[in-house]
Design an enzyme around this catalytic site. Structure first.
Site, mmCIF file in Angstrom:
data_model
loop_
_atom_site.group_PDB
_atom_site.id
_atom_site.type_symbol
_atom_site.label_atom_id
_atom_site.label_comp_id
_atom_site.label_asym_id
_atom_site.label_seq_id
_atom_site.Cartn_x
_atom_site.Cartn_y
_atom_site.Cartn_z
ATOM 1 N N LYS A 285 0.592 -1.220 0.045
ATOM 2 C CA LYS A 285 -0.269 0.180 0.578
ATOM 3 C C LYS A 285 1.028 1.728 0.490
ATOM 4 O O LYS A 285 1.966 1.237 0.516
ATOM 5 C CB LYS A 285 -0.846 0.267 1.361
ATOM 6 C CG LYS A 285 -2.302 -0.851 1.199
ATOM 7 C CD LYS A 285 -3.035 -0.272 2.873
ATOM 8 C CE LYS A 285 -3.807 -1.781 2.733
ATOM 9 N NZ LYS A 285 -4.887 -1.597 1.612
ATOM 10 N N ARG A 359 -9.421 -12.154 2.154
ATOM 11 C CA ARG A 359 -10.879 -13.157 1.540
ATOM 12 C C ARG A 359 -9.650 -13.933 1.377
ATOM 13 O O ARG A 359 -10.700 -15.447 2.292
ATOM 14 C CB ARG A 359 -10.538 -12.925 0.640
ATOM 15 C CG ARG A 359 -10.083 -12.927 -0.782
ATOM 16 C CD ARG A 359 -10.079 -11.989 -2.365
ATOM 17 N NE ARG A 359 -10.153 -10.425 -1.510
ATOM 18 C CZ ARG A 359 -11.072 -9.741 -2.553
ATOM 19 N NH1 ARG A 359 -10.995 -9.644 -4.058
ATOM 20 N NH2 ARG A 359 -11.216 -8.333 -2.303
HETATM 21 N N1 BES Z 1 -7.825 -3.960 4.792
HETATM 22 C C1 BES Z 1 -7.790 -3.758 3.209
HETATM 23 C C2 BES Z 1 -9.627 -3.042 3.311
HETATM 24 C C3 BES Z 1 -9.821 -1.275 3.543
HETATM 25 C C4 BES Z 1 -9.387 -0.262 3.226
HETATM 26 C C5 BES Z 1 -10.070 -1.264 4.995
HETATM 27 C C6 BES Z 1 -9.779 0.319 4.681
HETATM 28 C C7 BES Z 1 -10.540 -0.142 6.119
HETATM 29 C C8 BES Z 1 -10.142 0.459 4.991
HETATM 30 C C9 BES Z 1 -8.150 -4.664 2.397
HETATM 31 O O1 BES Z 1 -7.443 -5.576 3.341
HETATM 32 C C10 BES Z 1 -7.645 -4.656 1.360
HETATM 33 O O2 BES Z 1 -6.776 -3.859 1.044
HETATM 34 N N2 BES Z 1 -8.772 -5.042 0.180
HETATM 35 C C11 BES Z 1 -8.177 -4.338 -1.209
HETATM 36 C C12 BES Z 1 -8.533 -5.331 -2.392
HETATM 37 C C13 BES Z 1 -8.148 -5.331 -3.774
HETATM 38 C C14 BES Z 1 -6.584 -5.509 -3.888
HETATM 39 C C15 BES Z 1 -9.018 -6.269 -4.621
HETATM 40 C C16 BES Z 1 -8.706 -2.907 -1.686
HETATM 41 O O3 BES Z 1 -9.755 -2.784 -1.069
HETATM 42 O O4 BES Z 1 -8.549 -2.033 -2.226
HETATM 43 MN MN MN Z 2 -4.849 -5.668 1.847
#
Ligand code: BES
Ligand code: MN
Ligand code: ZN
Length: 511
Positions: A285, A359
């Site tokens: 990230k 997931r």
């Molecule tokens: N933990 C994150 C989702 C999240 C985002 C929680 C903001 C709380 C606040 C999750 O693991 C994630 O990174 N999801 C990705 C999925 C994508 C790579 C398909 C996302 O939502 O960008």
């Molecule tokens: Mn994530």
């Protein structure tokens, strides 16, 4: 922890730091809410006028402080806004009462004792005011003011949470009042504990530490607990949890909490995403997106709190809680985009994005939870930014493989004061996750990302098992200012919905 007492004493004679009164927004200005009649009388019936002079309107969350009337032992009156006066013959709703009590409790941090004279029309109102006050009084400051040089300053102007809440007009001899207050205490204390876990920095709360906390609490409350460490996970074939944890020096865990009642007729399984820190892994990230990712274990914290609360309340239902704990980090041993994981269920997953890790851990826990054939499974996860984009940061999404169950979960959320909204699982989005190499990929179409994640999870729920998925990415962590009974930081969202579902299952009202 803030103490709660029920009292029928008169407000005037109470030794307290403050008397809390409710004020509603009437057509012609502020109106003193029922419960505060004696206080109003001590102001010669002019409290509403005084408040109006001070600029108060009775709007939700508004707090006005004024000196107590002469003859009162308490020095201060705190008037808290309840919002609009209820329709003719109606009473204030539970959520209005929770929010007002929470706002008042927040305004009184640093005080020892406050007496609340908010309207208590019935036992439900007693429970709501108690819950709101105890949740509003929360603060997380264990990491502040501990340096020796700071100690004196902390003692002088430290804002410890309000230490004692007395509910005036609630009768400890009234069984319904007492039961509502006891329920509020158990739920609020466990929910606040979930908030503590969420707020704990990830260097102090890794999967092992979280599992130890769960183990200790389970022991205290007669809950059976099993912790699978990385060796046991490898032996059991938990490729999802291991794959996510592979890059971290802190090894993953799967915690099973089993609360059983001899009178249970139903069995629920709660599954929580417990990523103690989500860096994104190799699909790292960027800065700006990782500062609050200690909150990525909020689902597991909610499941943990709900199971302990159910045990404390002695609910007549069996509940198995599953905490899927891992830290998602990049390193030489981390899972790569392109790797294929063999999951607990036997299915293979091509990891296209290591940031879609929730997931993967949930898939293993859902497959494992399914083996017991529970009457229903509910998973809770900070799963997708897409759900946050769709519903904002106060509402969680509910997806399910059964329309009736999804409605039941939505209703339970509404009754609990947790904003939630039903979301679909459109089957056409499944093909976006087709992988040339494995049974499924962990990513699909960008649009509808929250629903894609839900469809992925669905594949790992056992045949014929009723299941719902709560995507709490929006409301799990409050980055804005506090409001009502919601603090900044970890909110503890979904705890109350899960407890409500457990109560419904216990009373035979959940299908
Ligand atoms: N933990 C994150 C989702 C999240 C985002 C929680 C903001 C709380 C606040 C999750 O693991 C994630 O990174 N999801 C990705 C999925 C994508 C790579 C398909 C996302 O939502 O960008
Ligand atoms: Mn994530
Ligand atoms: Zn995550």
């Amino acid at each position: 922890m803030t103490a709660l007492t029920l009292s029928t004493a008169a407000a005037s004679g109470l030794r307290a730091d403050a008397i809390v009164v409710g004020v509603a927004k009437g057509a012609k200005g502020p109106v003193v809410a029922p419960g505060a009649e004696a206080v109003d009388k001590a102001y010669d019936g002019k409290l509403a006028g005084v408040l109006e002079t001070l600029g108060a309107s009775g709007a939700e969350g508004e707090v006005t402080k004024l000196p107590a009337p002469s003859g009162f032992k308490a020095p201060l009156v705190v008037a808290v806004g309840l919002g609009a006066v209820p329709e003719k013959d109606g009473s204030f709703g539970a959520e209005e009462l929770r929010r007002a009590a929470g706002a008042a409790a927040r305004a009184l941090s640093g005080s020892k004792k406050a007496a609340f004279t908010l309207p208590l029309a019935d036992a439900a109102a007693v429970g709501a005011v108690a819950e709101g006050a105890l949740l509003g009084a929360y603060s997380f400051d264990v990491y502040k003011g501990n340096a020796p040089s700071d100690k004196a300053a902390k003692a002088k102007n430290g804002k410890a949470p309000l230490a004692e809440v007395a509910l005036l007009g609630a009768k400890s001899r009234d069984r319904a009042h007492k039961a509502a207050a006891d329920r509020a205490v158990a739920v609020a204390e466990e929910l606040n504990r979930a908030r503590d876990l969420i707020n704990m920095p990830p260097n102090d709360l890794d999967p092992e530490a979280f599992a130890a906390v769960a183990q200790a609490a389970a022991k205290e409350h007669g809950i059976k607990v099993t912790v699978l460490d990385e060796k046991a996970l490898a032996k059991g074939g938990y490729g999802g949890i291991l794959g996510v944890g592979a890059g971290s020096a802190a090894t993953p865990r799967l915690v099973q909490l089993s609360y059983t009642s001899s009178k249970a007729k139903k069995h629920l399984a709660f599954v929580g995403k417990g990523i103690t820190y989500d860096s994104g892994g190799i699909s790292l990230k960027p800065a700006g997106h990782n500062e609050t990712m200690k909150c990525d274990m909020s689902g597991a914290a909610a499941v943990f709190a709900a199971v302990v609360a159910a045990a404390r309340l002695g609910l007549e239902v069996n509940i198995t809680g599953w905490l899927a704990l891992a830290e998602n980090m990049p390193s030489g041993s981390a899972t790569r985009p392109g790797d294929v994981l063999r999951m607990y269920s036997g299915k293979t997953v091509e990891v296209l994005n290591t940031d879609a890790e929730g997931r993967l851990v949930l898939a293993d826990a859902l497959a494992k939870a399914s083996e017991d054939k529970p009457d229903a499974i509910v998973d809770v996860a900070t799963l997708t930014g897409a759900m946050m984009l769709a519903l904002g940061n106060r509402t969680f999404g509910i997806m399910a493989n059964d329309d009736t169950f999804r409605s039941a979960v939505h209703e339970a959320a509404e009754e609990s004061g947790e904003p939630a909204w039903p979301m679909p699982l459109p089957s056409h989005l499944r093909k976006g996750m087709d992988s040339p190499t494995a049974d499924i990929a962990n990513m699909g179409e960008r649009y509808g990302g929250g629903l894609v994640a839900g469809l992925f999870l669905k594949e790992f729920v056992g045949e014929g098992i009723t299941w719902a998925h709560l995507d709490i990415a929006g409301p799990a962590f409050n980055e804005g200012g506090p409001f009502g009974y919601t603090p900044k930081g970890g909110t503890g969202t979904a705890v109350r919905t899960l407890v409500r579902l457990a109560e419904l299952a216990a009373s035979g009202d959940l299908g």
